[in-house]
Motif scaffolding. Structure first.
Motif, PDB file in Angstrom:
ATOM      1  N   ARG A  27       4.496 -18.068  -2.118  1.00 54.27           N
ATOM      2  CA  ARG A  27       5.504 -19.017  -1.647  1.00 54.27           C
ATOM      3  C   ARG A  27       6.895 -18.637  -2.175  1.00 54.27           C
ATOM      4  O   ARG A  27       7.737 -19.485  -2.441  1.00 54.27           O
ATOM      5  N   SER A  28       7.090 -17.329  -2.331  1.00 52.39           N
ATOM      6  CA  SER A  28       8.349 -16.852  -2.913  1.00 52.39           C
ATOM      7  C   SER A  28       8.612 -15.428  -2.449  1.00 52.39           C
ATOM      8  O   SER A  28       7.722 -14.565  -2.551  1.00 52.39           O
ATOM      9  N   VAL A  29       9.835 -15.176  -1.959  1.00 50.49           N
ATOM     10  CA  VAL A  29      10.214 -13.821  -1.584  1.00 50.49           C
ATOM     11  C   VAL A  29      10.334 -12.933  -2.819  1.00 50.49           C
ATOM     12  O   VAL A  29       9.902 -11.777  -2.831  1.00 50.49           O
ATOM     13  N   ARG A  30      10.906 -13.492  -3.883  1.00 49.39           N
ATOM     14  CA  ARG A  30      11.102 -12.706  -5.105  1.00 49.39           C
ATOM     15  C   ARG A  30       9.772 -12.281  -5.727  1.00 49.39           C
ATOM     16  O   ARG A  30       9.585 -11.106  -6.090  1.00 49.39           O
ATOM     17  N   LEU A  31       8.837 -13.229  -5.868  1.00 48.56           N
ATOM     18  CA  LEU A  31       7.540 -12.891  -6.462  1.00 48.56           C
ATOM     19  C   LEU A  31       6.752 -11.925  -5.576  1.00 48.56           C
ATOM     20  O   LEU A  31       6.061 -11.032  -6.072  1.00 48.56           O
ATOM     21  N   ALA A  32       6.856 -12.101  -4.272  1.00 50.20           N
ATOM     22  CA  ALA A  32       6.179 -11.183  -3.352  1.00 50.20           C
ATOM     23  C   ALA A  32       6.772  -9.778  -3.474  1.00 50.20           C
ATOM     24  O   ALA A  32       6.053  -8.767  -3.454  1.00 50.20           O
ATOM     25  N   ALA A  33       8.118  -9.711  -3.613  1.00 46.95           N
ATOM     26  CA  ALA A  33       8.778  -8.413  -3.778  1.00 46.95           C
ATOM     27  C   ALA A  33       8.332  -7.738  -5.067  1.00 46.95           C
ATOM     28  O   ALA A  33       8.087  -6.523  -5.103  1.00 46.95           O
ATOM     29  N   ASP A  34       8.214  -8.508  -6.153  1.00 44.13           N
ATOM     30  CA  ASP A  34       7.744  -7.944  -7.427  1.00 44.13           C
ATOM     31  C   ASP A  34       6.326  -7.376  -7.283  1.00 44.13           C
ATOM     32  O   ASP A  34       6.029  -6.291  -7.794  1.00 44.13           O
ATOM     33  N   GLU A  35       5.463  -8.124  -6.611  1.00 41.61           N
ATOM     34  CA  GLU A  35       4.073  -7.661  -6.455  1.00 41.61           C
ATOM     35  C   GLU A  35       4.002  -6.350  -5.680  1.00 41.61           C
ATOM     36  O   GLU A  35       3.211  -5.458  -6.019  1.00 41.61           O
ATOM     37  N   LEU A  36       4.842  -6.230  -4.653  1.00 44.26           N
ATOM     38  CA  LEU A  36       4.776  -5.056  -3.795  1.00 44.26           C
ATOM     39  C   LEU A  36       5.766  -3.969  -4.211  1.00 44.26           C
ATOM     40  O   LEU A  36       5.925  -2.976  -3.488  1.00 44.26           O
ATOM     41  N   ALA A  37       6.422  -4.164  -5.362  1.00 39.05           N
ATOM     42  CA  ALA A  37       7.381  -3.175  -5.877  1.00 39.05           C
ATOM     43  C   ALA A  37       8.483  -2.899  -4.858  1.00 39.05           C
ATOM     44  O   ALA A  37       8.824  -1.751  -4.563  1.00 39.05           O
ATOM     45  N   MET A  38       9.035  -3.977  -4.299  1.00 34.39           N
ATOM     46  CA  MET A  38      10.127  -3.888  -3.332  1.00 34.39           C
ATOM     47  C   MET A  38      11.320  -4.683  -3.845  1.00 34.39           C
ATOM     48  O   MET A  38      11.170  -5.579  -4.696  1.00 34.39           O
ATOM     49  N   SER A  39      12.495  -4.393  -3.314  1.00 25.39           N
ATOM     50  CA  SER A  39      13.662  -5.211  -3.632  1.00 25.39           C
ATOM     51  C   SER A  39      13.605  -6.493  -2.802  1.00 25.39           C
ATOM     52  O   SER A  39      12.968  -6.535  -1.745  1.00 25.39           O
ATOM     53  N   THR A  40      14.265  -7.536  -3.277  1.00 26.01           N
ATOM     54  CA  THR A  40      14.256  -8.800  -2.525  1.00 26.01           C
ATOM     55  C   THR A  40      14.969  -8.644  -1.182  1.00 26.01           C
ATOM     56  O   THR A  40      14.576  -9.269  -0.198  1.00 26.01           O
ATOM     57  N   SER A  41      15.996  -7.791  -1.134  1.00 26.42           N
ATOM     58  CA  SER A  41      16.697  -7.587   0.131  1.00 26.42           C
ATOM     59  C   SER A  41      15.793  -6.884   1.141  1.00 26.42           C
ATOM     60  O   SER A  41      15.794  -7.237   2.338  1.00 26.42           O
TER      61      SER A  41
END
Length: 310
Positions: A27-41
């Protein structure tokens, strides 16, 4: 109208599915980005692409949370299940390690290969690869084509027959070559070609072949031998020979292994014939490629050792 397979999938970049799944779970773009090793942008850009492709907002921001739409809630279980299944099925095959492997090999054999090779093979592997398992199968034909193509056996060890056609999906390597000799009971004192043709013979036909290479060679020479018995078992045959007047042509390797335990004599074959040739057959698309290649190399090394002792 042309039917296009997987039309929905062809419109979608499948790399977006793990992104959807991660945002849904966190339920979070930031946490999802961290999991997938991606930037939030990059994550936000991917979500925008997914919204356009699926024609749905998918997630609404409520405070610090990304809440799924009705459509996203419907999609989420199926996407999670599909990703989990693909992740399990697409896991790379583990590297074959001889010392720790518990691989099971199914091998089509004849009595000759079981009797002459497997004692030495198992002796070698009890230290080098103690966890391996073998299932040896007797099959009524050579080169076990149907079973190899179906994946029911990993290797077939057998001699080629005169009428055998090479199959494009099978790999074959010449493995073991050995000269033919003749065994008889202990009463015989010599074996000329005349003696050979006058005698009765026992012939081993493990693959139910109609004629052996010996009979084909004799036919070319203008001779026919008297065959009294045909049997698929090489190991029962010498016992019959020892108790009768029958002769039996057999590879020297097998004859010399039998000699200490049986009342038989060994004679040279009284005519020229190509060596007994055993081949290793395998399927080019074997699911155990590393393992079977390793086993073939071990078998070839054993054959070299055996040939050097002859």
């Amino acid at each position: 109208m042309m039917n296009i397979m997987h039309s929905a999938l062809r419109r979608l970049d499948l790399n977006l599915l793990p992104i959807f799944d991660a945002i849904y779970r966190h339920r979070s773009v930031r946490l999802a980005a961290d999991e997938l090793a991606m930037s939030t942008s990059a994550m936000s850009h991917a979500l925008s692409r997914l919204r356009i492709t699926l024609n749905d907002p998918l997630f609404f921001r409520e405070g610090h949370r990304m809440c799924p739409s009705v459509y996203a809630t419907q999609l989420a279980p199926s996407i999670a299940s599909a990703l989990n299944y693909l992740n399990q099925e697409l896991t790379p095959q583990p590297k074959f390690e001889t010392s720790t492997s518990t691989e099971r090999f199914q091998i089509a054999i004849t009595d000759f290969t079981a009797f002459c090779i497997f004692p030495a093979l198992m002796h070698k592997l009890q230290q080098e690869a103690p966890g391996l398992h073998f299932e040896l199968l007797y099959l009524p034909h050579s080169p076990a084509l149907t079973e190899l193509l179906a994946g029911e056996v990993d290797l077939a060890l057998g001699f080629s027959t005169p009428d055998e056609a090479r199959h494009p999906e099978l790999e074959e390597i010449t493995w073991l070559e050995n000269e033919y000799v003749v065994i008889s009971n202990q009463n015989r004192t010599q074996l000329t070609l005349e003696d050979y043709l006058a005698a009765r013979h026992l012939v081993v036909t493990p693959w139910n072949e109609k004629r052996s290479v010996l009979d084909l060679q004799l036919e070319l020479m203008g001779f026919i031998r008297q065959i009294a018995i045909k049997t698929p078992s090489m190991l029962s045959a010498p016992f019959i020979v020892a108790e009768s007047d029958l002769l039996m042509a057999i590879p020297r390797l097998a004859a010399e292994k039998l000699l200490p335990a049986m009342n038989i004599k060994i004679f040279a074959l009284p005519f020229e014939i190509p060596s007994f040739e055993v081949k290793i057959y395998s399927h080019i698309r074997s699911g155990k490629r590393d393992a079977t290649n390793w086993l073939k190399s071990v078998l070839q090394q054993l054959a070299k050792e055996i040939n050097s002792e002859q």
